[in-house]
Motif scaffolding. Structure first.
Motif, PDB file in Angstrom:
ATOM      1  N   LYS A  66       0.844  -1.211   0.000  1.00  0.00           N
ATOM      2  CA  LYS A  66       0.000   0.000   0.000  1.00  0.00           C
ATOM      3  C   LYS A  66       0.869   1.247   0.000  1.00  0.00           C
ATOM      4  N   GLU A  67       1.957   1.215   0.756  1.00  0.00           N
ATOM      5  CA  GLU A  67       2.889   2.348   0.770  1.00  0.00           C
ATOM      6  C   GLU A  67       3.494   2.566  -0.613  1.00  0.00           C
ATOM      7  N   LYS A  70       0.755   4.306  -2.681  1.00  0.00           N
ATOM      8  CA  LYS A  70       0.286   5.621  -2.249  1.00  0.00           C
ATOM      9  C   LYS A  70       0.756   6.768  -3.152  1.00  0.00           C
ATOM     10  N   ASN A  75      -0.864  10.220  -3.203  1.00  0.00           N
ATOM     11  CA  ASN A  75      -0.732  10.327  -1.745  1.00  0.00           C
ATOM     12  C   ASN A  75      -2.058  10.463  -1.001  1.00  0.00           C
ATOM     13  N   LYS A  77      -4.672   9.496   1.533  1.00  0.00           N
ATOM     14  CA  LYS A  77      -4.413   8.791   2.795  1.00  0.00           C
ATOM     15  C   LYS A  77      -5.182   7.476   2.925  1.00  0.00           C
ATOM     16  N   VAL A  79      -5.360   5.182   0.953  1.00  0.00           N
ATOM     17  CA  VAL A  79      -4.608   4.080   0.354  1.00  0.00           C
ATOM     18  C   VAL A  79      -3.905   3.254   1.430  1.00  0.00           C
ATOM     19  N   THR A  80      -3.363   3.916   2.438  1.00  0.00           N
ATOM     20  CA  THR A  80      -2.651   3.188   3.492  1.00  0.00           C
ATOM     21  C   THR A  80      -3.514   2.939   4.728  1.00  0.00           C
TER      22      THR A  80
END
Length: 214
Positions: A66-67, A70, A75, A77, A79-80
């Protein structure tokens, strides 16, 4: 409470009224692979052009991955934070599975063998003869259908989602080795809301509808 228990007795119209896009998730809430597969199994009951089911899923549930996703998703948020991100992809060459799909229809008693054979031949000729752009259009439409069914199924199970068009499709394909015949449709975050989604206004039916002709 198990997801199958949540599912029982849920009113469909309540689901469509209460589903809102959620962008803040409880990062401690984890979904099992079985739960994710159950959700996808509900989603793939969606209709598709000639029942060719061109949807393909890349499920990202590992935190490190996930990182990696991202920055590709600008970016965002969720997503993580969400339990998983499901990349919905459309296969432009889904017609190559026509014989398998219609053959299963014969095995299940849904159609006679000669009908399945004729449908296979027509599908291969029609979809195989389309240009890449037309194949992409079909994949995008069917990808949208399965995405909406996925989100409604998730809400019926007490989960929350948000569809995400904000991502770099080329970087996604490169970073995750997506086959070149696949078309990225959208990302869908799924998990438990940490904050409720906001209700949003809708144009009225009269504002968006004409009858019989423009």
């Amino acid at each position: 409470m198990a997801m199958t228990q949540i599912k029982n007795g849920v009113d469909f119209f309540e689901v469509i009224r209460e589903r809102h896009s959620v962008r803040t998730y409880d990062p401690s809430y984890k979904m099992s692979r079985d739960e994710l597969k159950e959700l996808l199994d509900d989603a793939v009951k969606a209709p598709s052009s000639s029942n060719l089911q061109p949807w393909r899923f890349l499920v990202i549930d590992d935190q490190a991955v996930k990182e990696k996703l991202k920055p590709i998703a600008f970016n965002q948020k969720q997503v993580t934070e969400a339990s998983a991100i499901i990349a919905i992809l459309g296969d432009r060459e889904a017609y190559k599975r026509a014989e398998t799909i219609y053959g299963r229809g014969v095995e299940l008693g849904y159609m006679p063998a000669d009908v399945a054979e004729a449908m296979t031949e027509r599908s291969v000729q029609a979809y195989g003869g389309m240009g890449a752009e037309r194949q992409k259009d079909v994949a995008l439409v069917d990808g949208g259908l399965v995405a909406m069914q996925l989100m409604l199924a998730a809400k019926a199970k007490g989960l929350d989602t948000v569809p995400m068009g904000g991502f770099d499709a080329n970087r996604l394909m490169e970073a995750f080795n997506v086959p070149e015949t696949y078309v990225p449709v959208m990302l869908v975050a799924v998990g438990k809301a940490a904050e409720p989604g906001r209700p949003t206004p809708r144009l009225s039916v009269d504002e968006v509808t004409q009858w019989n002709s423009f």
